[in-house]
Design an enzyme around this catalytic site. Structure first.
Site, PDB file in Angstrom:
ATOM      1  N   HIS A  99      11.394   2.459  -4.471  1.00 45.34           N
ATOM      2  CA  HIS A  99      11.192   1.446  -3.431  1.00 45.34           C
ATOM      3  C   HIS A  99      10.582   0.187  -4.026  1.00 45.34           C
ATOM      4  O   HIS A  99      10.082   0.201  -5.150  1.00 45.34           O
ATOM      5  CB  HIS A  99      10.322   1.970  -2.274  1.00 45.34           C
ATOM      6  CG  HIS A  99       8.898   2.319  -2.627  1.00 45.34           C
ATOM      7  ND1 HIS A  99       8.493   3.582  -2.992  1.00 45.34           N
ATOM      8  CD2 HIS A  99       7.776   1.564  -2.655  1.00 45.34           C
ATOM      9  CE1 HIS A  99       7.185   3.587  -3.215  1.00 45.34           C
ATOM     10  NE2 HIS A  99       6.728   2.372  -3.026  1.00 45.34           N
TER      11      HIS A  99
ATOM     12  N   GLU B 279       8.794  -1.011   1.271  1.00 42.30           N
ATOM     13  CA  GLU B 279       7.429  -0.780   1.750  1.00 42.30           C
ATOM     14  C   GLU B 279       6.817  -2.143   2.060  1.00 42.30           C
ATOM     15  O   GLU B 279       6.998  -3.080   1.281  1.00 42.30           O
ATOM     16  CB  GLU B 279       6.623  -0.073   0.645  1.00 42.30           C
ATOM     17  CG  GLU B 279       5.170   0.203   1.006  1.00 42.30           C
ATOM     18  CD  GLU B 279       4.399   0.917  -0.114  1.00 42.30           C
ATOM     19  OE1 GLU B 279       4.861   0.902  -1.282  1.00 42.30           O
ATOM     20  OE2 GLU B 279       3.329   1.490   0.188  1.00 42.30           O
TER      21      GLU B 279
ATOM     22  N   HIS C 275       4.604  -4.311  -5.709  1.00 45.96           N
ATOM     23  CA  HIS C 275       4.994  -3.406  -6.795  1.00 45.96           C
ATOM     24  C   HIS C 275       6.432  -2.939  -6.630  1.00 45.96           C
ATOM     25  O   HIS C 275       7.008  -3.044  -5.561  1.00 45.96           O
ATOM     26  CB  HIS C 275       4.059  -2.183  -6.904  1.00 45.96           C
ATOM     27  CG  HIS C 275       4.001  -1.300  -5.687  1.00 45.96           C
ATOM     28  ND1 HIS C 275       3.066  -1.475  -4.688  1.00 45.96           N
ATOM     29  CD2 HIS C 275       4.754  -0.239  -5.308  1.00 45.96           C
ATOM     30  CE1 HIS C 275       3.255  -0.555  -3.756  1.00 45.96           C
ATOM     31  NE2 HIS C 275       4.286   0.213  -4.098  1.00 45.96           N
TER      32      HIS C 275
HETATM   33 CO    CO Z   1       4.612   1.949  -3.051  1.00 47.54          CO
END
Ligand code: CO
Length: 134
Positions: A79, A130, A7
């Site tokens: 992020h 991440e 994502h």
């Molecule tokens: Co995230």
């Protein structure tokens, strides 16, 4: 080492208004908001054919995205999340190469119930990264 883009996360002040932009204007499939008290955010996931967008709104005092929103009052990309097959092996490799893992470098349960780590933006072209166990 990294696999799929899981994502892209966007920090927002008003997650209901942000979800409406994706639902009503962009015509996307948008989840209900979920409070993630362990992470200090409320999340909404938008499912696209090839990846997801994660909207994050501060939850409670001292949310980790408060500083970002102070610098970016209109919100913005916070992020990117890449999948890895083995998060502990990925951490070993990155630490050996000198990359900084945020916090105590212990994987935490992420918003999808899978272990995640965050990597220092200064080591990754100015973008917070991440990693999520695939
Ligand atoms: Co995230």
């Amino acid at each position: 080492m990294i696999g799929r883009l899981n994502h892209v996360a966007m920090a927002v002040r008003d997650i209901a208004a942000a979800a409406d932009v994706y639902r009503k204007v962009l015509g996307a499939q948008v989840s209900a908001p979920v409070a993630q008290p362990a992470h200090g955010v409320t999340t909404v996931f938008i499912t696209l054919p090839n990846t997801k967008i994660e909207l994050i709104e501060p939850l409670g005092a001292g949310s980790p995205i408060e500083k970002f929103l102070a610098r970016n009052p209109d919100g913005g990309i916070h992020h990117v999340c890449y999948e890895v097959d083995d998060i502990l092996a990925a951490r070993e490799r990155l630490v050996a190469l000198g990359a900084r893992v945020l916090g105590d470098a212990t994987p935490k349960m992420g918003a999808h119930g899978k272990p995640v780590l965050f990597l220092h933006p200064k080591d990754f072209l100015g973008t917070l990264v991440e990693l999520e166990q695939a």
